[in-house]
Each structure stands twice: as structure tokens, then as C-alpha cells.
Design an enzyme around this catalytic site. Structure first.
Site: not given
Length: 267
Positions: A86, A142, A227
Site C-alpha cells: 500500500d 508482498h 519507508s
């Protein structure tokens, strides 16, 4: 005067000692009382977490939470490159003769970003995304493709902030900060997932029991505070969505574009 002073303060404070201190507190049981405040401050939906917030043992435990199943559907098209996180897109575009141009006013090279890896030649004319994760975002990373891990490298470095100020006013933070680089082979070539550490990120960790063979959307790694991920595609293997641009928000599993070219069987 304010910006140079802030830059100097950031230079002085961007040491791993500072990150270890803040990271140590975030991992302590003392920090668990801050979870409701943290969620309110950053408008995090507690109901999206896989378990009640009272079951997390520390702020870091909550920060690296998994989500309830089904909340991040993965685009099922075999040729899709999906977003691994995201994030807010803070840079994207073709890589031109080994250069990532005009990321918040600064240019980077594949050579420095990939720590002079022999694999860098594969990305000299590829495509890149810079994906910034704010504290509000879900922080697990992911796999963007179905494929096999070819190589992993940890690059030591600084822990400068990678937010708007850091990218625009600090010198080349994406290639000076600590990085965890994963190269993944897929049906059309390979991708590089460059996970960039930042201020107060005490570590970037791979998922537990990480397999060599991955399906798009599988757990790959996680940050312990906000980050950035730089996602690189191999030369001539990717066509981006036309509606994405710098400033677009994407979610993990969302299609970023199409992997193209003749499928490759070898590695």
C-alpha cells in the site's frame, strides 16, 4: 535558513543508534499502550487488522500487523505486475540508459541503487516505481510477481527520512540508505524489489520461512516503520497502466501494468 538547518539536524540525527533506541522502545511492552493513540493519529482502521488491537504485544507488533483475509485482493491476470505494498507513488517512469530521472528533483543511477550488482545491466532500460509507505499504510511487503527468488542482498547505509522532505532536500537518500534487495525471476524476465530503510526504521526483515518460489501476493518482507520500496522491471518487459502517475495511491495486489515479451523458461 530553516531548510539548511533542518537538513543539518537530519544529517546529525540519521544514525542507526537513534533508530535502534526508537525501535527498541516500539518493540517493548511499554509501547503497547500507545496503539490506540497511534491508530487515531494516523487514521488506521483497527477493524482491518487480523486480530483485536489489545492482542498486539507492542507498537511494533501492531505496526507490522497482517490484515484480515480478503482485504487486499490480488489481480489474477498472469501477466500483471502487482503493487507489492500500500503506497503513494512518488516516482515512476522509464529507466533511461541506467538513470532514474527527476525523482523529486534528483536523478539516481541503477549502479548506485543496486550497489553495483552484476545484475544491474538487466535494468538499464527498464521501468521503475518509487512507492512510499506512510505510517498510515499497511506495512507488509508482498511479491509483485509469481516467480523464483534469484538473489538477495542487504546493503548497509544511512537511515535518512524518505518522505517528501527527505527525497527533495537530502542528497540521494534512496541510494545512501540501508537497503534490502530481492531479485525475482518470472515468466517474462525478472524484477528487483529494493526495500529502502528510513529514519526510525530499525530493520527491514524478510517474512518468516520465506520460500524460494513465490506466488504474486505472497508475503516477502516488512518494514518496522514507514519507508519506501523501489520496484524495477527488466529491460523491455513491462507496459504501465496509463492512468497511474506520480501522486497516485495504490494498494497491495493492485495491477500496476502488464509484463510483456516472449515468456522465458530459464533463469
Amino acid at each position: 535558513m530553516a531548510k539548511p538547518l533542518f537538513r543539518l539536524m537530519t544529517e546529525l540525527s540519521s544514525r542507526k543508534t537513534i533508530s535502534r533506541i526508537t525501535g527498541g522502545f516500539a518493540k517493548s511492552r511499554l509501547s503497547r499502550s500507545l496503539i490506540p493513540w497511534f491508530a487515531r493519529t494516523y487514521q488506521i482502521r483497527l477493524e482491518d487488522a487480523e486480530k483485536p488491537h489489545t492482542e498486539y504485544m507492542s507498537l511494533n507488533d501492531f505496526f507490522t500487523r497482517r490484515l484480515k483475509p480478503g482485504l487486499r485482493p490480488v489481480d489474477p491476470t498472469p501477466s500483471s505486475l502487482i503493487s507489492p505494498v500500500d503506497a503513494l507513488i512518488t516516482g515512476m517512469g522509464p529507466i533511461e540508459a541506467g538513470q532514474l530521472l527527476n525523482i523529486k528533483g534528483q536523478d539516481y543511477t541503477i549502479e548506485e541503487l543496486l550497489n553495483r550488482s552484476p545484475r544491474m545491466i538487466n535494468y538499464r532500460d527498464g521501468f521503475y516505481f518509487v512507492l512510499y509507505l506512510s505510517p498510515t499504510d499497511y506495512h507488509r511487503i508482498h511479491s509483485p510477481v509469481t516467480g523464483t527468488i534469484l538473489e538477495k542482498e542487504r546493503v548497509s547505509g544511512k537511515v535518512y527520512p524518505v518522505n517528501e522532505f527527505g527525497l527533495r532536500h537530502m542528497k540521494r537518500v534512496l541510494s545512501r540508505n540501508e537497503r534490502l534487495i530481492t531479485y525475482i525471476h518470472h515468466a517474462f524476465g525478472e524484477v528487483a524489489v529494493v526495500k529502502v530503510g528510513a529514519l526510525n526504521v530499525s530493520s527491514i526483515r524478510y517474512a518468516d520461512q520465506l520460500p524460494m518460489d513465490l506466488t504474486a501476493g505472497d508475503d516477502l518482507a516488512y518494514f518496522e516503520f514507514g519507508s519506501t520500496v523501489v520496484l524495477l522491471t527488466e529491460n523491455g518487459t513491462f507496459r504501465p497502466r496509463t492512468d497511474l502517475d506520480v501522486g497516485s495511491k495504490v494498494q497491495m495486489g493492485e495491477r500496476l501494468g502488464e509484463l510483456t515479451g516472449k515468456a522465458k523458461a530459464g533463469k
